[in-house]
Design a protein around this motif. Structure first.
Motif, mmCIF file in Angstrom:
data_model
loop_
_atom_site.group_PDB
_atom_site.id
_atom_site.type_symbol
_atom_site.label_atom_id
_atom_site.label_comp_id
_atom_site.label_asym_id
_atom_site.label_seq_id
_atom_site.Cartn_x
_atom_site.Cartn_y
_atom_site.Cartn_z
ATOM 1 N N GLY A 1 0.521 15.819 -7.030
ATOM 2 C CA GLY A 1 1.855 15.607 -6.477
ATOM 3 C C GLY A 1 2.090 14.205 -5.959
ATOM 4 O O GLY A 1 2.940 13.992 -5.083
ATOM 5 N N TYR A 2 1.369 13.231 -6.495
ATOM 6 C CA TYR A 2 1.567 11.845 -6.055
ATOM 7 C C TYR A 2 2.915 11.329 -6.566
ATOM 8 O O TYR A 2 3.262 11.506 -7.732
ATOM 9 N N VAL A 3 3.632 10.658 -5.694
ATOM 10 C CA VAL A 3 4.931 10.088 -6.034
ATOM 11 C C VAL A 3 4.834 8.577 -6.221
ATOM 12 O O VAL A 3 5.605 7.983 -6.962
ATOM 13 N N THR A 4 3.875 7.944 -5.557
ATOM 14 C CA THR A 4 3.729 6.483 -5.598
ATOM 15 C C THR A 4 2.287 6.102 -5.925
ATOM 16 O O THR A 4 1.378 6.930 -5.829
ATOM 17 N N THR A 5 2.094 4.834 -6.264
ATOM 18 C CA THR A 5 0.734 4.332 -6.485
ATOM 19 C C THR A 5 -0.079 4.392 -5.198
ATOM 20 O O THR A 5 -1.295 4.628 -5.239
ATOM 21 N N SER A 6 0.570 4.179 -4.066
ATOM 22 C CA SER A 6 -0.138 4.236 -2.781
ATOM 23 C C SER A 6 -0.639 5.641 -2.480
ATOM 24 O O SER A 6 -1.678 5.812 -1.847
ATOM 25 N N ASP A 7 0.121 6.665 -2.916
ATOM 26 C CA ASP A 7 -0.365 8.046 -2.777
ATOM 27 C C ASP A 7 -1.706 8.195 -3.490
ATOM 28 O O ASP A 7 -2.660 8.779 -2.957
ATOM 29 N N PHE A 8 -1.778 7.679 -4.717
ATOM 30 C CA PHE A 8 -3.024 7.778 -5.479
ATOM 31 C C PHE A 8 -4.151 7.012 -4.797
ATOM 32 O O PHE A 8 -5.272 7.524 -4.665
ATOM 33 N N VAL A 9 -3.882 5.785 -4.361
ATOM 34 C CA VAL A 9 -4.918 4.962 -3.729
ATOM 35 C C VAL A 9 -5.455 5.647 -2.478
ATOM 36 O O VAL A 9 -6.670 5.660 -2.224
ATOM 37 N N ARG A 10 -4.564 6.242 -1.691
ATOM 38 C CA ARG A 10 -5.015 6.943 -0.483
ATOM 39 C C ARG A 10 -5.866 8.155 -0.843
ATOM 40 O O ARG A 10 -6.920 8.406 -0.234
ATOM 41 N N GLY A 11 -5.439 8.922 -1.846
ATOM 42 C CA GLY A 11 -6.195 10.095 -2.242
ATOM 43 C C GLY A 11 -7.530 9.743 -2.870
ATOM 44 O O GLY A 11 -8.533 10.420 -2.639
ATOM 45 N N ARG A 12 -7.588 8.659 -3.633
ATOM 46 C CA ARG A 12 -8.805 8.273 -4.344
ATOM 47 C C ARG A 12 -9.848 7.695 -3.410
ATOM 48 O O ARG A 12 -11.041 8.004 -3.511
ATOM 49 N N PHE A 13 -9.394 6.827 -2.484
ATOM 50 C CA PHE A 13 -10.352 6.112 -1.637
ATOM 51 C C PHE A 13 -10.373 6.602 -0.188
ATOM 52 O O PHE A 13 -11.164 6.103 0.617
ATOM 53 N N GLY A 14 -9.523 7.545 0.155
ATOM 54 C CA GLY A 14 -9.496 8.065 1.519
ATOM 55 C C GLY A 14 -9.187 6.998 2.541
ATOM 56 O O GLY A 14 -9.758 6.993 3.635
ATOM 57 N N SER A 15 -8.278 6.088 2.201
ATOM 58 C CA SER A 15 -7.998 4.955 3.087
ATOM 59 C C SER A 15 -6.497 4.767 3.242
ATOM 60 O O SER A 15 -5.809 4.346 2.307
ATOM 61 N N LYS A 16 -5.997 5.063 4.445
ATOM 62 C CA LYS A 16 -4.578 4.816 4.713
ATOM 63 C C LYS A 16 -4.305 3.316 4.821
ATOM 64 O O LYS A 16 -3.201 2.860 4.514
ATOM 65 N N GLY A 17 -5.299 2.543 5.263
ATOM 66 C CA GLY A 17 -5.123 1.097 5.372
ATOM 67 C C GLY A 17 -4.902 0.457 4.011
ATOM 68 O O GLY A 17 -3.997 -0.365 3.836
ATOM 69 N N LEU A 18 -5.729 0.846 3.031
ATOM 70 C CA LEU A 18 -5.577 0.316 1.675
ATOM 71 C C LEU A 18 -4.265 0.800 1.055
ATOM 72 O O LEU A 18 -3.559 0.035 0.389
ATOM 73 N N SER A 19 -3.928 2.054 1.318
ATOM 74 C CA SER A 19 -2.668 2.600 0.833
ATOM 75 C C SER A 19 -1.481 1.835 1.415
ATOM 76 O O SER A 19 -0.515 1.518 0.704
ATOM 77 N N LEU A 20 -1.554 1.517 2.701
ATOM 78 C CA LEU A 20 -0.479 0.757 3.353
ATOM 79 C C LEU A 20 -0.355 -0.635 2.740
ATOM 80 O O LEU A 20 0.761 -1.126 2.519
ATOM 81 N N ALA A 21 -1.490 -1.278 2.465
ATOM 82 C CA ALA A 21 -1.471 -2.618 1.866
ATOM 83 C C ALA A 21 -0.773 -2.588 0.509
ATOM 84 O O ALA A 21 0.056 -3.458 0.198
ATOM 85 N N VAL A 22 -1.079 -1.585 -0.305
ATOM 86 C CA VAL A 22 -0.457 -1.457 -1.623
ATOM 87 C C VAL A 22 1.041 -1.190 -1.479
ATOM 88 O O VAL A 22 1.865 -1.758 -2.205
ATOM 89 N N ALA A 23 1.421 -0.361 -0.507
ATOM 90 C CA ALA A 23 2.831 -0.022 -0.301
ATOM 91 C C ALA A 23 3.634 -1.233 0.155
ATOM 92 O O ALA A 23 4.719 -1.520 -0.373
ATOM 93 N N VAL A 24 3.114 -1.956 1.136
ATOM 94 C CA VAL A 24 3.822 -3.126 1.650
ATOM 95 C C VAL A 24 3.961 -4.187 0.563
ATOM 96 O O VAL A 24 5.024 -4.821 0.414
ATOM 97 N N THR A 25 2.894 -4.386 -0.213
ATOM 98 C CA THR A 25 2.945 -5.354 -1.315
ATOM 99 C C THR A 25 4.023 -4.960 -2.325
ATOM 100 O O THR A 25 4.793 -5.801 -2.797
ATOM 101 N N GLY A 26 4.071 -3.675 -2.649
ATOM 102 C CA GLY A 26 5.064 -3.200 -3.599
ATOM 103 C C GLY A 26 6.493 -3.423 -3.118
ATOM 104 O O GLY A 26 7.354 -3.858 -3.868
ATOM 105 N N ILE A 27 6.736 -3.144 -1.853
ATOM 106 C CA ILE A 27 8.079 -3.327 -1.291
ATOM 107 C C ILE A 27 8.449 -4.807 -1.270
ATOM 108 O O ILE A 27 9.553 -5.201 -1.670
#
Length: 539
Positions: free
Chosen positions: A110-136
């Motif tokens: 049920g991932y909607v964004t690339t950051s959803d996948f990154v968080r699920g794959r690596f268990g890291s909200k920090g890395l997910s946030l970095a990808v999200a902010v970069t994307g925006i």
């Protein structure tokens, strides 16, 4: 250049604009599900087949900016502007290897964004946030450039008055176009650009097919076009003391050309809007088919680029290169067909601007709002927040266009390309291996972002002291190359070295909520709609 308002062209433009506006609002009822969720509003219910996805991705990737800026680069500098053609050829074999895997794991969880996948794959909200902010950050100036495309068309048609006109009157047509775009995106979500993309791409193919035959006939053939273009490029630019361009890139520019093409190919499907269009498809096979038929757009792009040579041969004189192609159309075509061409560019701005604002809003909602502000947000609350943020993103882009010089918008879009490339190791690397450590990926991302931004800041142009381009000297090689690719190499080096170090000291690696079979799952497999959501990373 024709004086005053081109009434016939404006009438045709308004007709098509009203037609797609109606389609945009009607799209709210197209395949509408009863539940209100990001799957429905932001991904069209994940229900699009091969042809809808093809038009949606084409409308997403080949924008008004492409229509205006690629031939404008040829018009200004010559064949160096053709880098866009090889990079779109390179990108499709590349995405064939990883987009089906991303679709499968996203469908499964049920991932909607690339950051959803990154968080699920690596268990890291920090890395997910970095990808999200970069994307925006990378998407905002891209949306602004779509509005620049609309504004260029309006300027050539004479709408809004001259430079001395009251600012409100001058910008009113753009404000109206923005308001309509914002309204139907809010109402219909991704279904609106998916439906409008049919009209947009049909118009673009018609315009290019006519232009590539009709304009050369009027100008005396391609021999005459290339002769005049070569003579124009050979003249010396007073600002630089060098020739204005070349029909063939010189040896000194070959590194720049090659690295820019490769880096752009790696970056294109890192953009959130590319992934949003991809995840809206209904099966893994749809993605695989699209990677084989999307190169048809590259053929169109090659023909489109030739318009830059035609603008020179036709004697088009503009101070803003972005106006060259709209001005060529007005000068060469009958007024009614110029209106069709302007409509193609205008609608070519509306489709990607809508998808980009939806993609940026989904990133904020899922990976900032839900992860850090309201963790128990319901699907309805997520959708409401995403709708509101999509409006704010478009308002930000509009303010950017109305208050800043257009060349600044273009340079910030180039900077966005440097930034978004730094998410490649986490996203594509994560689709094939769990070896990279999450902290190493975050450190590599930070190094790439800092280096890329600092290097771009140091690039000057005849009109700007900073952020004047996206190419600089490659450390250790001495050649001029694409800053984004140099930053990417540094990113990967830091990620690999730190992964060895962190694994040696047994630093915690986070929980991977995915399993190997998730990456090959198809629509028929048990997925997000028929399995309960479990695990710390479920949404």
């Amino acid at each position: 250049m024709k004086d005053g308002v081109n009434g016939v062209a404006l009438g045709v433009f308004v007709f098509f604009f009203l037609a797609v506006t109606v389609m945009g609002f009607l799209a709210a009822r197209w395949r509408k599900a009863e539940n209100e969720s990001l799957d429905e509003w932001g991904l069209g219910g994940r229900s699009f087949g091969t042809w809808i996805t093809w038009f949606l991705l084409g409308g997403d990737l080949y924008t008004a900016y492409t229509f205006v800026a690629v031939p404008a680069a040829i018009y200004a500098a010559g064949a160096a502007g053709f880098f866009a053609v090889p990079y779109t050829i390179l990108v499709y074999p590349l995405i064939f290897t990883f987009l089906p895997r991303l679709w499968s794991v996203s469908h499964k969880h049920g991932y909607v964004t690339t950051s959803d996948f990154v968080r699920g794959r690596f268990g890291s909200k920090g890395l997910s946030l970095a990808v999200a902010v970069t994307g925006i950050l990378a998407t905002m100036p891209y949306i602004a450039l779509q509005l620049v495309g609309i504004q260029a068309v309006l300027d050539v048609m004479g709408v809004g008055g001259g430079e001395n006109t009251n600012w409100f009157v001058k910008d009113l047509p753009l404000l109206i176009a923005f308001g309509v775009l914002a309204a139907y995106t809010y109402s219909s979500g991704l279904r609106a650009p998916a439906l409008i993309a049919f009209v947009k791409d049909t118009l673009i193919y018609i315009v290019i097919a006519v232009a590539i035959i009709y304009i050369p006939i009027k100008l005396g053939g391609f021999d005459e076009i290339f002769t005049k273009a070569g003579e124009a490029y050979a003249t010396v630019n007073p600002a630089t003391g060098k020739p204005k361009g070349a029909l063939v890139p010189g040896e000194a520019g070959q590194w720049t050309y090659a690295t820019l093409a490769l880096g752009s190919a790696l970056a294109l499907f890192m953009y959130p809007h590319s992934i949003t269009a991809t995840l809206s498809s209904k099966s893994r096979e749809v993605i695989r088919r699209n990677t084989t038929i999307l190169p048809l757009y590259s053929l169109m792009l090659g023909l489109l680029a030739l318009l830059g040579f035609m603008a020179i041969a036709a004697g088009v004189k503009v101070t803003n290169g972005q106006l060259a192609i709209p001005q060529l159309f007005e000068n060469m075509f009958p007024d009614w067909f110029a209106g069709v061409a302007f409509a193609a560019i205008g609608i070519g701005a509306l489709v990607p601007a809508a998808i980009m604002s939806i993609a940026a809003a989904n990133l904020f909602t899922r990976n900032i709002y839900k992860d850090f502000i309201k963790r128990d947000a319901t699907p309805e609350q997520e959708t409401k927040v995403s709708k509101l943020v999509s409006l704010l993103v478009k308002v930000g882009a509009l303010v950017f266009v109305l208050t800043m010089d257009k060349t600044v918008a273009i340079n910030f879009q180039l900077l966005g390309g440097i930034w978004i490339l730094q998410t490649f190791p986490a996203l594509v690397g994560g689709l094939f291996t769990r070896w990279f450590h999450r902290w190493a990926l975050l450190a590599g991302w930070a190094v790439g972002m800092v280096y890329g931004t600092a290097a771009a800041y140091g690039v000057a142009s005849p009109t700007q002291k900073h952020f004047g381009g996206s190419a600089a000297e490659i450390p250790g090689i001495g050649e001029i190359g694409y800053i984004g690719l140099t930053a990417f190499v540094l990113n990967v080096l830091v990620t690999v070295v730190l992964t060895f170090v962190l694994k040696a000291v047994k630093a915690p690696e986070g929980v991977d909520e995915t399993s190997p079979e998730d990456y090959t799952a198809d629509a028929g497999d048990a997925g997000v709609r028929d399995l309960p959501k479990v695990g710390a990373g479920a949404h």
